[in-house]
Design a protein around this motif. Sequence first.
Motif, mmCIF file in Angstrom:
data_model
loop_
_atom_site.group_PDB
_atom_site.id
_atom_site.type_symbol
_atom_site.label_atom_id
_atom_site.label_comp_id
_atom_site.label_asym_id
_atom_site.label_seq_id
_atom_site.Cartn_x
_atom_site.Cartn_y
_atom_site.Cartn_z
ATOM 1 N N LEU A 188 43.970 34.484 4.340
ATOM 2 C CA LEU A 188 42.632 34.101 4.579
ATOM 3 C C LEU A 188 41.881 33.115 3.284
ATOM 4 N N ILE A 191 40.000 34.731 0.194
ATOM 5 C CA ILE A 191 40.274 35.887 -0.193
ATOM 6 C C ILE A 191 41.237 35.967 -1.372
ATOM 7 N N ARG A 209 31.219 36.191 1.370
ATOM 8 C CA ARG A 209 31.501 34.623 1.608
ATOM 9 C C ARG A 209 32.042 34.708 2.922
ATOM 10 N N PHE A 210 32.444 35.724 3.564
ATOM 11 C CA PHE A 210 32.938 35.900 5.016
ATOM 12 C C PHE A 210 31.782 36.423 5.808
ATOM 13 N N VAL A 279 28.435 36.137 10.518
ATOM 14 C CA VAL A 279 29.610 35.532 9.965
ATOM 15 C C VAL A 279 29.235 34.222 9.447
ATOM 16 N N ASP A 283 31.392 27.898 3.069
ATOM 17 C CA ASP A 283 32.238 28.574 2.170
ATOM 18 C C ASP A 283 31.648 28.456 0.931
ATOM 19 N N ARG A 294 36.789 30.974 10.443
ATOM 20 C CA ARG A 294 35.543 31.806 10.862
ATOM 21 C C ARG A 294 36.016 32.890 12.044
ATOM 22 N N ASP A 296 38.718 34.445 11.599
ATOM 23 C CA ASP A 296 39.313 35.260 10.635
ATOM 24 C C ASP A 296 38.225 36.168 10.057
ATOM 25 N N ALA A 297 37.325 35.518 9.613
ATOM 26 C CA ALA A 297 36.237 36.123 8.750
ATOM 27 C C ALA A 297 35.578 37.244 9.924
ATOM 28 N N CYS A 301 35.326 41.364 9.345
ATOM 29 C CA CYS A 301 33.747 41.748 9.292
ATOM 30 C C CYS A 301 34.052 42.942 10.364
#
Length: 702
Positions: A188, A191, A209-210, A279, A283, A294, A296-297, A301
Amino acid sequence: MATDIKSPMDQYSELVILWSLRILLDLKGYTLMDISYGLYGNERAFSAVGLENLLDKYDDDNELSKKKFRKILKNQHKKYHEKEHDFTDLTLNKNIIKLSDLIQLNTVEQQLLSFAVLMNAVGELEAICDVLGDISAYGAINVFSVILEIPTVEVREALSSDGLLNKTGLLRFSRDSQTNLQYQVSVLDEISDVLLNDNQPDIMESLKRFFVQGKKAKLKISDFSYINKDYEIINRYLRAANEKNIQGCNILIYGPPGTGKSELVRTLAKDLDFTLYEVTTTDSDNDAIMYQGRVDAYQLCQEVLKRKTESLILFDEIEDVFVRDGSMERYGIRTSTDSKKGWFNMVLEENPVPAIWVSNVVSHIDEAILRRFDYVMELKTPPKKTRINILNYYTRNIDVSDKWIEKIAINEDLSPGLISSAAKVVAELAYEKQVDNEKSLERVISNSLHAMGYDKNLAKSVGSPISYRPDVLNADYDLVSLQEGLSKYQQGRFCLYGPSGTGKSEFARHLSKILDKTLLVKRASDLLDAYVGMSEKNIKNMFDQALENDALLLLDEADSFLQDRSRAQQSWEVTQVNELLTQMERFEGIFICSTNLMDNLDQASLRRFDLKVKFDYLKPEQGWELFMQVVKDFDGKIKNTKALEKKVRSLRGLTPGDFATVVRQSRFAPKSLDTESLLAGLKREIEFKDKGKFKNIGFVVN
């Protein structure tokens, strides 16, 4: 005395050496290294296994054979395996433990994530992995098993699509047929920065940041009263989803930019007393995050918050998330591959935390995916009452008048986003005078509207410049009786026809004020579209908008849509009439059509109207009544009344519109409007009518 400056990555050197030795020796990676022409090009690989000294010892004159190299590696391997290693105190591992407390990563998943992060962060380890060359997905699982000393079945399970690493987006296994190890897994974005940070007491803070805790709501529930039915359903469903732990609770809200979609979600969260998380869209460098990052974020979450009750996730600006395949787009078919649909379906069916997805448009989303959302609603520009509330809120620290707010709020294209942005700019200008604030706000908003393709004129719906006198309109139906009837029944379909300027549209405006209803005015230019089917869609949306806002709907220039179908040359000319008639019959409010061209209208269509009212030129006595009213409005005095009355009564073809035109013209005159200039102006307007001088303009055939 010089001191060595240690890098934060130095703490991982022994772990990197241990893994690298397993790659070169246990996986026989050394056999794939080309050292027949010396050690040049393999510097990073030797450094990775702690054998930098070999670079000086062996060269072209002193060759290092594969056999000798294997012996050296075995000695190094034995040396490092005999030592007791405790890697739990490494920053990376401590942070992974903190992350695991949030999302319950098991030991195997932790080790795989640790290896993937260091493979991306440490060049020497990447160089060693590169020695293995292209390997298959099956081979990659075996490689991880050997390096980390984990059974292959456990590695395969941890890297599966159903595994937590993939679901959170922390680590994805590509399963490409043949590629380098570092391309078989992807971490990710950003990360690594979080997990390698040695000054991080709160891992949740670093995950900002996510996703971040949502902004505070600026509007109240009452500001969304125009969508109260949708609001109530969404509110009750979200509450039930939280209480019953319903999985796959997803709501889609869409509509034009600036209509308050995100603000609606924040208001909902506040009303429910839920903690809202959003979300992120950019970055740490403030660069836009691509759609996969996004998603993935979003999934991370979901996993972080799944044990937190009374939580809600806002996934905003999803236009690029549900990207459909382009092969059929040109034919207007929304399609996605089966694998993509399957993946989206999983995302929309298994989320433990309720989520609201927000988009400006939905035309790009496959119908099969749209059906997966539990509730879909369109949020349009709010009605006038709400626009007034929003204007009052955002201009609370700016000196503007209530009269100005009332005037500006008339504009149907005025969205909360536009108001907010304009108020932000003007608040910084610090004008002392109210008029400067109002002019600047108008300029900022109108420029934005123009850029978006809307009319720049904010007050385009402002009424006539003369006093409205329904008693002097020359209609063939008792307008007072009509007005009283509508006050009781609040429903009807009416066609107002007659010459231009006779007061048809103004009567609709008058009715909206008497009935205390918003007036929704639509013209041909608002509805006609070059693309087939879009005009019909615009007609339907017009009635929907009027119904939602409880507005009196006025369709000006109705002849553009009600032309005789027997004369139609194109199929779409018929479908437009049919759509208008269908929507008319379904509409439960007040609908008024106005037209100057009654003879061209479809007779079958005209039968659908409850009442057809003709507005004609003013009668002589009506013309005189309106003349005296306009003079009175301008504080003028009438001299020689009988002579003047005779002249005014002699004017034929006079309309209220003529009076309004002359009043507007007087703004450019050197002196204020009086009886002489008003009479002269009316005569001039009559000359340019059907029986006047304009017939002589242009070419004349003798």
